[in-house]
Write a protein that holds these residues in place. Structure first.
Motif, PDB file in Angstrom:
ATOM      1  N   GLU A 121       0.834  -1.207   0.000  1.00 19.79           N
ATOM      2  CA  GLU A 121       0.000   0.000   0.000  1.00 19.79           C
ATOM      3  C   GLU A 121       0.867   1.254   0.000  1.00 19.79           C
ATOM      4  N   VAL A 122       1.922   1.272   0.793  1.00 20.63           N
ATOM      5  CA  VAL A 122       2.836   2.418   0.816  1.00 20.63           C
ATOM      6  C   VAL A 122       3.480   2.579  -0.559  1.00 20.63           C
ATOM      7  N   GLY A 123       3.877   1.486  -1.177  1.00 19.58           N
ATOM      8  CA  GLY A 123       4.469   1.549  -2.519  1.00 19.58           C
ATOM      9  C   GLY A 123       3.514   2.150  -3.536  1.00 19.58           C
ATOM     10  N   LYS A 124       2.257   1.763  -3.448  1.00 23.90           N
ATOM     11  CA  LYS A 124       1.240   2.298  -4.359  1.00 23.90           C
ATOM     12  C   LYS A 124       1.078   3.803  -4.159  1.00 23.90           C
ATOM     13  N   GLN A 125       1.005   4.227  -2.891  1.00 26.12           N
ATOM     14  CA  GLN A 125       0.866   5.658  -2.598  1.00 26.12           C
ATOM     15  C   GLN A 125       2.093   6.440  -3.040  1.00 26.12           C
ATOM     16  N   LEU A 126       3.276   5.864  -2.846  1.00 34.20           N
ATOM     17  CA  LEU A 126       4.513   6.522  -3.266  1.00 34.20           C
ATOM     18  C   LEU A 126       4.555   6.678  -4.782  1.00 34.20           C
ATOM     19  N   LYS A 127       4.141   5.653  -5.487  1.00 38.36           N
ATOM     20  CA  LYS A 127       4.089   5.720  -6.955  1.00 38.36           C
ATOM     21  C   LYS A 127       3.157   6.840  -7.412  1.00 38.36           C
ATOM     22  N   PHE A 133       4.073  14.382  -8.838  1.00 37.22           N
ATOM     23  CA  PHE A 133       5.230  15.281  -8.808  1.00 37.22           C
ATOM     24  C   PHE A 133       5.769  15.497 -10.217  1.00 37.22           C
ATOM     25  N   LYS A 134       5.854  14.416 -10.965  1.00 39.39           N
ATOM     26  CA  LYS A 134       6.389  14.490 -12.329  1.00 39.39           C
ATOM     27  C   LYS A 134       5.490  15.331 -13.231  1.00 39.39           C
ATOM     28  N   THR A 135       4.169  15.157 -13.109  1.00 40.41           N
ATOM     29  CA  THR A 135       3.252  15.900 -13.983  1.00 40.41           C
ATOM     30  C   THR A 135       3.171  17.372 -13.623  1.00 40.41           C
ATOM     31  N   GLN A 136       3.451  17.727 -12.357  1.00 42.26           N
ATOM     32  CA  GLN A 136       3.418  19.137 -11.967  1.00 42.26           C
ATOM     33  C   GLN A 136       4.590  19.912 -12.540  1.00 42.26           C
ATOM     34  N   GLY A 137       5.693  19.230 -12.767  1.00 41.12           N
ATOM     35  CA  GLY A 137       6.828  19.850 -13.427  1.00 41.12           C
ATOM     36  C   GLY A 137       7.717  20.721 -12.551  1.00 41.12           C
ATOM     37  N   ALA A 138       7.330  20.998 -11.318  1.00 38.98           N
ATOM     38  CA  ALA A 138       8.149  21.822 -10.439  1.00 38.98           C
ATOM     39  C   ALA A 138       9.210  20.942  -9.777  1.00 38.98           C
ATOM     40  N   VAL A 139      10.493  21.288 -10.078  1.00 36.57           N
ATOM     41  CA  VAL A 139      11.583  20.489  -9.521  1.00 36.57           C
ATOM     42  C   VAL A 139      12.542  21.343  -8.690  1.00 36.57           C
ATOM     43  N   ASP A 140      12.025  22.451  -8.176  1.00 36.85           N
ATOM     44  CA  ASP A 140      12.882  23.297  -7.346  1.00 36.85           C
ATOM     45  C   ASP A 140      13.103  22.636  -5.982  1.00 36.85           C
ATOM     46  N   GLU A 141      14.015  23.227  -5.217  1.00 41.91           N
ATOM     47  CA  GLU A 141      14.414  22.640  -3.935  1.00 41.91           C
ATOM     48  C   GLU A 141      13.232  22.457  -2.979  1.00 41.91           C
ATOM     49  N   ASN A 142      12.337  23.423  -2.905  1.00 52.20           N
ATOM     50  CA  ASN A 142      11.180  23.338  -1.994  1.00 52.20           C
ATOM     51  C   ASN A 142      10.219  22.226  -2.409  1.00 52.20           C
ATOM     52  N   ALA A 143      10.008  22.070  -3.701  1.00 54.40           N
ATOM     53  CA  ALA A 143       9.101  21.022  -4.183  1.00 54.40           C
ATOM     54  C   ALA A 143       9.670  19.639  -3.883  1.00 54.40           C
ATOM     55  N   VAL A 144      10.979  19.475  -4.082  1.00 54.89           N
ATOM     56  CA  VAL A 144      11.622  18.188  -3.786  1.00 54.89           C
ATOM     57  C   VAL A 144      11.583  17.914  -2.285  1.00 54.89           C
ATOM     58  N   ARG A 145      11.857  18.941  -1.467  1.00 51.27           N
ATOM     59  CA  ARG A 145      11.807  18.780  -0.013  1.00 51.27           C
ATOM     60  C   ARG A 145      10.408  18.347   0.431  1.00 51.27           C
ATOM     61  N   LYS A 146       9.367  18.979  -0.126  1.00 54.64           N
ATOM     62  CA  LYS A 146       7.994  18.625   0.243  1.00 54.64           C
ATOM     63  C   LYS A 146       7.683  17.190  -0.190  1.00 54.64           C
ATOM     64  N   LEU A 147       8.123  16.797  -1.356  1.00 54.54           N
ATOM     65  CA  LEU A 147       7.913  15.420  -1.824  1.00 54.54           C
ATOM     66  C   LEU A 147       8.552  14.425  -0.868  1.00 54.54           C
ATOM     67  N   LEU A 148       9.794  14.685  -0.456  1.00 55.85           N
ATOM     68  CA  LEU A 148      10.487  13.773   0.445  1.00 55.85           C
ATOM     69  C   LEU A 148       9.833  13.728   1.830  1.00 55.85           C
ATOM     70  N   GLU A 149       9.378  14.892   2.315  1.00 52.39           N
ATOM     71  CA  GLU A 149       8.681  14.920   3.606  1.00 52.39           C
ATOM     72  C   GLU A 149       7.369  14.142   3.542  1.00 52.39           C
ATOM     73  N   ASP A 150       6.638  14.315   2.453  1.00 47.82           N
ATOM     74  CA  ASP A 150       5.378  13.575   2.272  1.00 47.82           C
ATOM     75  C   ASP A 150       5.648  12.070   2.179  1.00 47.82           C
ATOM     76  N   ALA A 151       6.718  11.693   1.503  1.00 49.65           N
ATOM     77  CA  ALA A 151       7.075  10.275   1.392  1.00 49.65           C
ATOM     78  C   ALA A 151       7.433   9.700   2.759  1.00 49.65           C
ATOM     79  N   ASP A 152       8.154  10.462   3.573  1.00 47.25           N
ATOM     80  CA  ASP A 152       8.489  10.006   4.924  1.00 47.25           C
ATOM     81  C   ASP A 152       7.239   9.788   5.768  1.00 47.25           C
ATOM     82  N   ARG A 153       6.239  10.646   5.588  1.00 46.35           N
ATOM     83  CA  ARG A 153       5.009  10.535   6.365  1.00 46.35           C
ATOM     84  C   ARG A 153       4.176   9.307   5.969  1.00 46.35           C
ATOM     85  N   LEU A 154       4.393   8.770   4.783  1.00 42.35           N
ATOM     86  CA  LEU A 154       3.659   7.565   4.377  1.00 42.35           C
ATOM     87  C   LEU A 154       3.987   6.405   5.310  1.00 42.35           C
TER      88      LEU A 154
END
Length: 158
Positions: A121-127, A133-154
């Motif tokens: 289930e975590v793998g599915k949510q991470l995918k 993230f990929k479709t939004q196109g924002a790859v700045d430092e804040n966007a990557v940090r938020k992605l990693l924080e959200d992944a940690d919370r899973l």
């Protein structure tokens, strides 16, 4: 006094036959047997589940499998006098002995099945998060940090 089966990695079928005695047969059908057994040496109680497997691919060859779930005193009383459920696999949520090849019994922990489901289930949510993230196109430092924080919370929502 002999060592409790709880402290052994493998238990021979001979040891079980010598030390276990039936306290109460709970059900005895054509294919399945449930009984409460007691270790004569240690006083430990077990729920013994035995079932007959017919291997159709091998011409109907029959094989009997045995499993022993350790029981606490409250479980023994609950099963014997209060209709506490005990059927396999629904009510076998902790480690139990099961027979394997060569006549030995080994400990099996069904908890890993829950871990596998949770990880899937975590793998599915991470995918899904990565695709978003990929479709939004924002790859700045804040966007990557938020992605990693959200992944940690899973894995650890707190």
């Amino acid at each position: 006094m002999n060592l409790s089966f709880h402290h052994m990695k493998k238990v021979s079928s001979n040891q079980l036959q010598e030390r276990l005695e039936t306290v109460k047969t709970l059900s005895d059908g054509e294919l399945e047997l449930y009984e409460i057994a007691k270790d004569r040496d240690t006083g430990d109680h077990y729920l013994h589940y035995s079932y007959l497997h017919r291997d159709i691919a091998a011409g109907g060859q029959e094989e009997v499998f045995h499993q022993l779930l350790p029981l606490e005193n409250d479980d023994v009383l609950g099963i014997m006098f209060s209709d506490q459920p005990y059927t396999y696999p629904d009510h076998w949520k902790r480690a139990f002995l099961r027979n394997g090849p060569e006549g030995d019994y080994v400990w099996f922990d069904p908890g890993y099945l829950d871990d596998e489901r949770e990880s899937a289930e975590v793998g599915k949510q991470l995918k899904e998060m990565l695709l978003k993230f990929k479709t939004q196109g924002a790859v700045d430092e804040n966007a990557v940090r938020k992605l990693l924080e959200d992944a940690d919370r899973l894995r650890d929502p707190e």
